[in-house]
Design an enzyme around this catalytic site. Structure first.
Site, PDB file in Angstrom:
ATOM      1  N   LYS B  26       0.832  -1.204   0.000  1.00  0.00           N
ATOM      2  CA  LYS B  26       0.000   0.000   0.000  1.00  0.00           C
ATOM      3  C   LYS B  26       0.869   1.258   0.000  1.00  0.00           C
ATOM      4  O   LYS B  26       0.680   2.162  -0.829  1.00  0.00           O
ATOM      5  CB  LYS B  26      -0.915  -0.024   1.244  1.00  0.00           C
ATOM      6  CG  LYS B  26      -1.876   1.164   1.297  1.00  0.00           C
ATOM      7  CD  LYS B  26      -2.537   1.299   2.667  1.00  0.00           C
ATOM      8  CE  LYS B  26      -3.607   0.269   2.928  1.00  0.00           C
ATOM      9  NZ  LYS B  26      -4.917   0.647   2.380  1.00  0.00           N
ATOM     10  N   ARG B  96      -3.110   2.991   8.785  1.00  0.00           N
ATOM     11  CA  ARG B  96      -3.447   1.695   8.171  1.00  0.00           C
ATOM     12  C   ARG B  96      -2.220   0.812   8.073  1.00  0.00           C
ATOM     13  O   ARG B  96      -1.111   1.284   7.858  1.00  0.00           O
ATOM     14  CB  ARG B  96      -3.970   1.886   6.744  1.00  0.00           C
ATOM     15  CG  ARG B  96      -5.272   2.651   6.643  1.00  0.00           C
ATOM     16  CD  ARG B  96      -5.570   2.907   5.172  1.00  0.00           C
ATOM     17  NE  ARG B  96      -6.493   4.017   5.007  1.00  0.00           N
ATOM     18  CZ  ARG B  96      -7.795   3.874   4.758  1.00  0.00           C
ATOM     19  NH1 ARG B  96      -8.322   2.680   4.618  1.00  0.00           N
ATOM     20  NH2 ARG B  96      -8.562   4.925   4.630  1.00  0.00           N
ATOM     21  N   GLY B 105      -7.941  -7.300   5.557  1.00  0.00           N
ATOM     22  CA  GLY B 105      -8.763  -7.429   6.755  1.00  0.00           C
ATOM     23  C   GLY B 105      -8.095  -8.117   7.922  1.00  0.00           C
ATOM     24  O   GLY B 105      -8.714  -8.315   8.959  1.00  0.00           O
ATOM     25  N   MET B 107      -5.161  -7.229   9.517  1.00  0.00           N
ATOM     26  CA  MET B 107      -4.526  -6.369  10.511  1.00  0.00           C
ATOM     27  C   MET B 107      -5.419  -5.153  10.764  1.00  0.00           C
ATOM     28  O   MET B 107      -6.457  -4.988  10.145  1.00  0.00           O
ATOM     29  CB  MET B 107      -3.134  -5.974  10.031  1.00  0.00           C
ATOM     30  CG  MET B 107      -2.191  -7.173  10.048  1.00  0.00           C
ATOM     31  SD  MET B 107      -0.541  -6.755   9.479  1.00  0.00           S
ATOM     32  CE  MET B 107      -0.857  -6.310   7.796  1.00  0.00           C
ATOM     33  N   ARG B 346      -3.239  -1.697  -6.297  1.00  0.00           N
ATOM     34  CA  ARG B 346      -2.372  -2.880  -6.173  1.00  0.00           C
ATOM     35  C   ARG B 346      -2.792  -3.851  -7.271  1.00  0.00           C
ATOM     36  O   ARG B 346      -3.905  -3.745  -7.809  1.00  0.00           O
ATOM     37  CB  ARG B 346      -2.520  -3.533  -4.816  1.00  0.00           C
ATOM     38  CG  ARG B 346      -3.956  -3.902  -4.485  1.00  0.00           C
ATOM     39  CD  ARG B 346      -4.104  -4.407  -3.055  1.00  0.00           C
ATOM     40  NE  ARG B 346      -5.525  -4.553  -2.723  1.00  0.00           N
ATOM     41  CZ  ARG B 346      -5.970  -4.773  -1.498  1.00  0.00           C
ATOM     42  NH1 ARG B 346      -5.132  -4.837  -0.478  1.00  0.00           N
ATOM     43  NH2 ARG B 346      -7.256  -4.925  -1.270  1.00  0.00           N
ATOM     44  N   HIS B 466     -15.380  -9.518   2.424  1.00  0.00           N
ATOM     45  CA  HIS B 466     -14.451 -10.522   2.941  1.00  0.00           C
ATOM     46  C   HIS B 466     -14.723 -11.892   2.352  1.00  0.00           C
ATOM     47  O   HIS B 466     -13.832 -12.584   1.861  1.00  0.00           O
ATOM     48  CB  HIS B 466     -14.548 -10.577   4.478  1.00  0.00           C
ATOM     49  CG  HIS B 466     -13.682 -11.617   5.094  1.00  0.00           C
ATOM     50  ND1 HIS B 466     -14.126 -12.885   5.371  1.00  0.00           N
ATOM     51  CD2 HIS B 466     -12.377 -11.575   5.426  1.00  0.00           C
ATOM     52  CE1 HIS B 466     -13.142 -13.583   5.891  1.00  0.00           C
ATOM     53  NE2 HIS B 466     -12.061 -12.819   5.938  1.00  0.00           N
ATOM     54  N   SER B 822      12.208 -43.565 -12.183  1.00  0.00           N
ATOM     55  CA  SER B 822      11.062 -42.711 -11.916  1.00  0.00           C
ATOM     56  C   SER B 822      11.026 -42.497 -10.406  1.00  0.00           C
ATOM     57  O   SER B 822      10.931 -43.452  -9.635  1.00  0.00           O
ATOM     58  CB  SER B 822       9.784 -43.378 -12.404  1.00  0.00           C
ATOM     59  OG  SER B 822       8.688 -42.548 -12.081  1.00  0.00           O
ATOM     60  N   CYS B 889       7.008 -39.614 -10.427  1.00  0.00           N
ATOM     61  CA  CYS B 889       5.609 -40.012 -10.478  1.00  0.00           C
ATOM     62  C   CYS B 889       4.941 -39.901  -9.115  1.00  0.00           C
ATOM     63  O   CYS B 889       3.833 -40.350  -8.929  1.00  0.00           O
ATOM     64  CB  CYS B 889       5.462 -41.424 -11.037  1.00  0.00           C
ATOM     65  SG  CYS B 889       6.271 -42.681 -10.049  1.00  0.00           S
ATOM     66  N   TYR B 909      10.850 -35.659 -17.362  1.00  0.00           N
ATOM     67  CA  TYR B 909       9.420 -35.382 -17.288  1.00  0.00           C
ATOM     68  C   TYR B 909       8.931 -35.460 -15.848  1.00  0.00           C
ATOM     69  O   TYR B 909       9.594 -36.021 -14.980  1.00  0.00           O
ATOM     70  CB  TYR B 909       8.621 -36.369 -18.158  1.00  0.00           C
ATOM     71  CG  TYR B 909       8.667 -37.792 -17.649  1.00  0.00           C
ATOM     72  CD1 TYR B 909       7.754 -38.225 -16.683  1.00  0.00           C
ATOM     73  CD2 TYR B 909       9.612 -38.686 -18.111  1.00  0.00           C
ATOM     74  CE1 TYR B 909       7.806 -39.516 -16.194  1.00  0.00           C
ATOM     75  CE2 TYR B 909       9.667 -39.987 -17.632  1.00  0.00           C
ATOM     76  CZ  TYR B 909       8.772 -40.397 -16.670  1.00  0.00           C
ATOM     77  OH  TYR B 909       8.819 -41.662 -16.168  1.00  0.00           O
TER      78      TYR B 909
END
Lengths: 931, 931
Positions: B26, B96, B105, B107, B346, B466, B822, B889, B909
């Site tokens: 902020k 703030r 919300g 703090m 933001r 919220h 694997s 895997c 992979y």
């Protein structure tokens, strides 16, 4: 392939004692003895490489082998002046196995090769002894029939066809002994033997001596892989050999009459190690008769009366061989018509007692150096010195008399229920019973049963009989040749005089002297242990003095420290007497099981989870604050109170434990591990046990059952244990550290120095250790301050087990928080290999048989895998903290090859159970000598 | 420490957007906006370093801070032309929080600081609005009392004293809304608020504005470590921050009358990503009123009618901010007397849908490059694109109508039982129930319940409430502000019109449109999945087209392959549609549970141990030979026959399984793992289940029970499983390999290429692999030959899982026998860390909370530990076999940070569950871009 056949005779010898790998032990030593001008019947050896080729090529031989054998046979005929297969002057030969490592009785042997329907007459004429000739023929037929033509029965219960025919003939002729049979009887026996061979094998006994020879060679090579040879190699961990050599040698006969005999001997006593010529012989017998234990032979000393010249010659040879080989020898000899022949020499198998005494005395005699003595004694058998013995005082007090006596074939006292077969021994042992295996005589098929028996008794056979040799090798007490025993396998009983002893009856045996008691005699500590315990004066124990001398030599070479795993002052005292230089592992959890304290601990367990839940709910860690926050919840307050109270009760008890241990150590360091097992181990899992606990604790059985269920884990090995307990329940660690440090302060104040080492178990992540270390240091310093002491006065350490693979590979991080590492190789093996020790029995045995692992990795450290984790952790740990103290406290710490590994990777010490401490000291010395 | 306070105003700005770590998001953006000449009320920011210092020094501040704040306050007075605490022209300020990462919300915030008994009159005079002045005062008193003076109730059930007083006064005055209260009423309220503060806090509300300011600063810094903030950081995995910054800013008022208002907006739609200005505002309100969801705000577009000038200014700012920040912005603004002020900008939080569309469109708009687009979209949320939706056809067919409608606050369909509190949601979810959490509005205390709910409904609050913000972050469907719902917490029910919905009743919600159904509506696949399944045309799905475009960009950057874990043709088809390039793991054991085949497999299990015992006893491995040798033992013959027959029955079934999979893969490779779990997993452990099985199999229940007991393992995780089964029961491996290869031949012959990769599980020792590889190759070649095919035509591989730590550290040896590795990181984590996955829940949560592990190592690969084993194995494996194929895997294969690790160590992979394939593709692309 190179040379396949090596000749030996007085005139020409190709091999020598250094070529055991190629020629086998027997062949190499026959060559060596020939070179030493010791009288050896000439012969030749087919190499172990030929056996390897034979195995790999479906029973075919390398090119040129037949020609080499024919050439050697020619030389043999020249050396002996006899001709193989010749009707007038026949050469008889033996064909014997002989591997790099001795495998007594495991492979096949055929004697008297060369006797045929034609040559038997020449043999009779030439020897002037027709009976001998036909006796030799029938022996050949039986051996050849059994071994080469496969008539030998496969199981114990089947009968040998030759034995049946022999018994039948003896019955017909009213003969009691074989020697009662006449020459004509033997001719009849030969005829019947040939008939049974043709009938059962489908082809006649070969009348061509060369065919006989090659049949025998093939049989011996094949016997390398017979099941009992394979099993013997497994049990004795013989690996990596190509196969057996085959020794073809001119026969000499101990069974040609009165001027003949045969015997086996050790240059020193294989049981005690005494520097005395020790052996047995039989007149008018072949060598197999002595070893097989069919007739009980005479002590070698009596040969001095019977044939003093021969005896004196033997004594000279004994001296020559010991001086040459610089170790105790095991020899075989035959006397043919008053002429001595040596058939075998090799380093003698012996008991740990004999090893100890012989090596100590050889150093004193100037025969060998101290490092040789130390490095030779097999560390794996060293703990047999501390094997129990029968309680002599009990015997005297109860005026017990032996009901029978035999040879003291393998030392040690034992007591157990009688069983009469190897199978029954295994079954009973598996059911947890202690058994004494009683057999008329033992054979290789009995090895499994001998392996599990407390002791072995035989009614026939001498010091070199199968039973005696094998039992000594196993460290199993044995009384052999107790001839008064009448054993009835079918009725499962034995009688001695009027006394009946049935299967299941308890007897006791003393393998040191050969006595058998029809009673349960308590089994006592060994002589060395008695001296260590002050129950016997060192002056009265030559064994102890030799032990002391030997261990002082070993300690002189050793660089690796040896500590002990001990949980009680009692064990600590024993271990220190055995030479432990401190404690490497004290398991505090065992202490919680003692007496009433289990009640307190169980109270802790019952309350712990509730306390944990409250902490999470209230987000309050401090117990007092938590109690305040929960003040309206009676159950919560009760649980917190119970938790605190249990800890308060346990604190002084633990402190007392540690005081005892610190006092017993008298200044030596003690590594004390904080609580390790999961909490459910402290509660009974069965309904009955739960009821009992509930009654004692004054709660309902349901509460106990629910707690057990809530604590249940699918894989407790990987569960909520080790430092994971101390992290979730820090008060338990606090209590334990406080107990350790308060005990340390108290003992220090009483004038005994104390070196506590606090060990955090099951650390996988450095932050676990950091949390528990912070807690430990805080409590320790609090206690020191409260006692007006400093860390300089009680230099405590905080370190960790390395037993989780993650800890091993992140040991550089872990070392930032650790004063020491102690490798918990039991758990490191479990997690590293993924084997649950409680379950792996189902496949690990097969794994070892399949050669996947060379040995059970829980017994012998898996150096390539688990060892790699250990080595990696050592390197990483030292990188962070060059002076970090490194030790091992898994059971591998007392196993010689694992100790050698620990030496190699540079640990500071190994730690093992008290009775293994001398083994570890010796193994460490050997590792230093060999490195 | 350096500069502690950073000023920002039109004239002077110390910070900028790059300083988020120091100034918080902020603060940095307020500075940046000031620099951009966007109207921002001036102010100053106390750095996060001050917060860190404050936490570390028991609430003390660094030297000089007070002076810096005083100086900044002076500048602020200059910039605003008002004086803090001045009676005539009072400056009001807000305080703030603002951390590096947004924690909405979580703090504390205090507004209207500077109002006192004295300044309130000046404020009234200056603003010409006495009611506004007292309304500001009472708001300050309530916020300051709650936050700074700790009057806020600790639990949900307690009442806020200020709310109670307000309600009481409203009742006294007959007022329905706050706005119905008169100025005099507000004065009375102020008096009562001050009284309750003094009474409850024990000291009066401070009348010194500077004291107010420092109280507020301290409260905000302290709020960094309040429990809900800590919990939020845990849930959102926010770590390593110093603390929050504190932003002190001149107040502007949206609640001063008709020319005033306040709003929040996104520069694009945070739910869909549409390039539309999207937001809400309230006239005559303070910002908190919008976010708190107390009043339902108006859509931003209506502002164009109400205040077209302001709206146009906002549109300009929207464009300026997007162009400047090059990403979607989330902004807050206030209009004071017709003047616009920006209070915040933001990067906007958004749904995965919004991420996808906004990034694709921004690339098209030329705003960002493709690699930026690909690297920005959070891979961890990407699978929400495939989240289920309500079945529209079911709704139509049953003519269901929504019983209520709210805002489409978070997309996705959900169905479950109604619960009315977070605690009940957690309890019900723990009991396995699916729940919809229904609240009047949500607050940070509800996060735990939202986390476990299928969906969330609120009766009040907008898109930025919220509930909406948190639910979108969680990917949890949410309908917010469904104002027709009347919720009665006490009675645990809600009513809508005449309809009663009680706790436990099932409802369904559609978070895409905001509908609520009083019915159980089936939940359907997502739109993308429907297109992939051919149920919807790509033309009709912009979402799908954006997805395709985006994935093609991602695949362009990606170097790591992505395969899938799939056990059935069905899963395989889905995974291939999601872009899987083959199968990385087929677990064959699941197949044994299907239909009747479990009977055959159980027959195999029942016979297996007997067969094993017979083999040991008879020393015969070959089954036919064994059967011959046991021909007289009926039980033995039966067991062998049953064993063989079960295998014969299973062969064609397994072959059919593999044919289906090979066909589905259409030439892509398939790694098929041989049987892995211990045999006891195939038998029921409870008496009832055993009885059933016994009946089906025609044996007695005792036999089943005995077998279960004999197969019991203490630690099955480390038991007789994996290749240990195939080694002891080679016929099982043979059957499976035969089924694989026969299927491969059949499918190959039908014209589809096949690439089978046979995978041996749980290898710890190279010899295990060697044995199973030899067997596999032999069977494979047999099958190929029998089918007239060659390895060139079906290029099969044989490789192994690396999941045992020993295998990882001896990977150089293992690689001699493996075509591929694997990594089975699930088991490697279990054994490497020593955690039983089934049990570790008891402490792992605490471990993560204590920071021992950053994340649950079963969810996110423990790179430092388990990852080290993986890296070591890769290095060792490649040393032996440079072209060895490496994959993973374990479930980590679909977790973004773990995928990044796999990229780093150079795996070929990753393999993951079908629905995670796109996540893995994206994560792999991001890893490539970031490396």
């Amino acid at each position: 392939m190179g040379k396949n056949v090596f000749f030996f005779s007085k005139e020409q010898t190709d091999g020598n004692a250094t070529m055991k790998e190629l020629l086998g032990g027997k062949g190499a030593n026959l060559a060596e003895m020939s070179e030493l001008d010791i009288p050896v019947p000439p012969g030749f050896t087919l190499t172990t490489e030929v056996c390897g080729y034979f195995q790999d090529h479906e029973g075919n031989y390398p090119d040129g082998l037949r020609e080499e054998v024919a050439d050697s046979l020619k030389k043999l005929e020249t050396a002996t002046g006899k001709i193989f297969g010749n009707v007038e002057n026949p050469l008889l030969i033996s064909v014997r196995s002989g591997a790099f490592v001795s495998m007594p009785g495991m492979m096949d042997t055929i004697l008297n090769l060369g006797v045929t329907d034609e040559t038997v007459a020449g043999l009779a004429a030439k020897s002037g002894n027709e009976r001998f000739a036909y006796d030799s023929y029938r022996r050949l037929l039986q051996m050849y029939g059994d071994v080469v033509m496969n008539l030998k029965p496969e199981t114990e219960t089947d009968h040998d066809p030759f034995e049946e025919i022999l018994e039948a003939l003896k019955n017909e002729k009213g003969a009691k002994l074989d020697t009662d049979l006449s020459t004509e009887d033997l001719k009849e026996l030969v005829a019947r033997f040939k008939a049974v061979i043709e009938q059962k094998a489908g082809r006649p006994f070969p009348q061509d001596p060369t065919e006989q020879l090659w049949g025998a060679i093939e049989a011996v090579f094949s016997s390398w892989n017979n099941p009992r040879a394979i099993k013997y190699r497994q049990i004795n961990d013989i690996k990596g050999l190509l196969g057996t050599a085959v020794n073809v040698q001119a026969m000499v006969f101990g069974n040609m009459g009165d001027g003949c005999g045969t015997g086996v001997a050790f240059t020193r006593d294989p049981a005690t190690g005494a520097n005395e010529f020790y052996g047995e012989y039989l007149m008018n017998a072949q060598g197999e008769d002595v070893v097989a234990g069919i007739r009980t032979p005479l002590p070698i000393s009596t040969l001095d009366d019977e044939m003093p010249g021969i005896y004196s010659e033997l004594i000279d040879i004994r001296a020559k061989l010991e001086a040459h080989y610089r170790d105790m020898q095991d020899i075989e000899f035959t006397i043919e018509d008053g002429v001595l022949y040596m058939l075998q020499t090799r380093n003698g198998k012996r008991t740990a007692f004999s090893w100890l005494r012989s090596q100590v005395e050889m150093v004193r005699e100037g025969l060998i150096a101290k490092d040789e003595a130390v490095s030779r004694v097999p560390a794996s058998e060293f703990d047999k010195l501390f094997a129990p013995i029968l309680d002599k005082k009990y015997i005297d007090r109860n005026e017990l008399k032996p009901v029978a006596n035999g040879l003291n074939a393998s030392p040690g006292g034992a007591c157990g229920q009688v069983v009469f077969s190897a199978d029954e021994a295994e079954t009973a042992a598996a059911a947890g019973k202690k058994v004494i295996l009683v057999r008329i005589e033992t054979s290789p098929e009995d090895i499994g049963g001998m392996n599990v028996a407390e002791g072995v008794v035989t009614a026939r056979g001498g010091m070199t009989s199968h039973a005696a040799v094998v039992a000594r090798g196993m460290g199993c007490p044995c009384v052999a040749g107790a001839e008064d025993l009448r054993i009835d396998y079918a009725a499962k009983k034995m009688t001695v005089g009027n006394l009946n002893i049935a299967q299941g009856d308890v007897i006791s045996i003393d393998g040191f002297v050969g006595d058998i008691y029809n009673a349960e005699v308590p089994v006592m500590p060994s002589e060395i242990v008695q001296v260590l315990n002050g129950e016997l004066s060192a002056e009265n124990s030559e064994l102890y003095r030799n032990y002391e001398t030997f261990m002082s030599w070993a300690d002189g070479f050793r660089t690796l420290g040896v500590r002990t795993n001990a949980d009680t002052p009692h064990d600590t005292v024993i271990a220190v007497k055995f030479g432990a230089e401190g404690i490497g592992l004290t398991r505090t959890e065992h202490m919680f099981f003692e007496g009433d304290r289990i009640v307190s601990f169980r109270r802790l367990v019952l309350a712990a989870e509730t306390v944990k839940r409250l902490r999470v709910d209230e987000e309050i860690d401090d117990l007092t604050e938590l109690q305040k926050a929960c003040k309206d919840d009676k159950a919560a307050v009760d649980a917190i109170r119970q938790y605190k109270q249990a800890l308060q009760e346990l604190l002084p008890l633990q402190r007392g434990d540690f005081e005892g241990i610190f006092k017993a150590l008298n200044g030596l360091p003690a590594t004390i591990r904080l609580l390790d097992p999961p909490l459910h181990e402290f509660l009974p899992h069965d309904a009955e046990g739960q009821k009992e606990v509930a009654d004692v604790m004054g709660v309902s059985a349901d509460i106990i059952r629910e707690k057990v269920e809530s604590l249940h884990e699918f894989n407790p090995m990987l569960g909520h244990r080790g430092c994971r307990l101390g992290i979730i329940y820090p008060e338990i660690s606090e209590m334990q550290v406080r107990a350790i440090m308060e005990a340390a302060c108290n003992v220090h104040k009483s004038g005994t120095p104390v070196k506590p080492e606090i060990m955090i178990p099951l650390v996988g992540h450095v932050k676990e250790l950091a949390l528990q270390r912070e807690l430990s240091v805080q409590v320790a310093n609090e206690v020191l301050t409260a006692n007006g002491l400093t860390k300089a006065e009680i230099p405590y350490l905080v370190g960790t087990m390395i037993e989780v693979p993650r800890a091993a590979v992140t040991a550089d991080q872990i070392a930032t928080e650790a004063d020491f590492f102690s490798f918990g190789t039991n758990d490191l093996t479990q997690m590293g290999c993924g084997f649950s020790r409680d379950d792996a029995g189902k496949f690990l045995k097969d794994y070892v048989e399949l050669g996947i692992y060379d040995k059970d990795p829980f017994q012998v450290l898996d150096q390539a895998g688990v060892g790699k984790l250990v080595a990696m952790a050592c390197e990483l740990g030292r990188k962070t903290r060059p002076d970090i103290k490194l030790g091992i406290c898994g059971e591998h710490g007392g196993e010689p090859s694992s100790v050698a590994f620990c030496h190699k990777v540079g640990l500071n010490y190994v730690s093992c159970s008290p009775y293994r401490v001398p083994v570890a000291r010796l193994a460490a010395a050997q590792a230093a000598i060999n490195s």
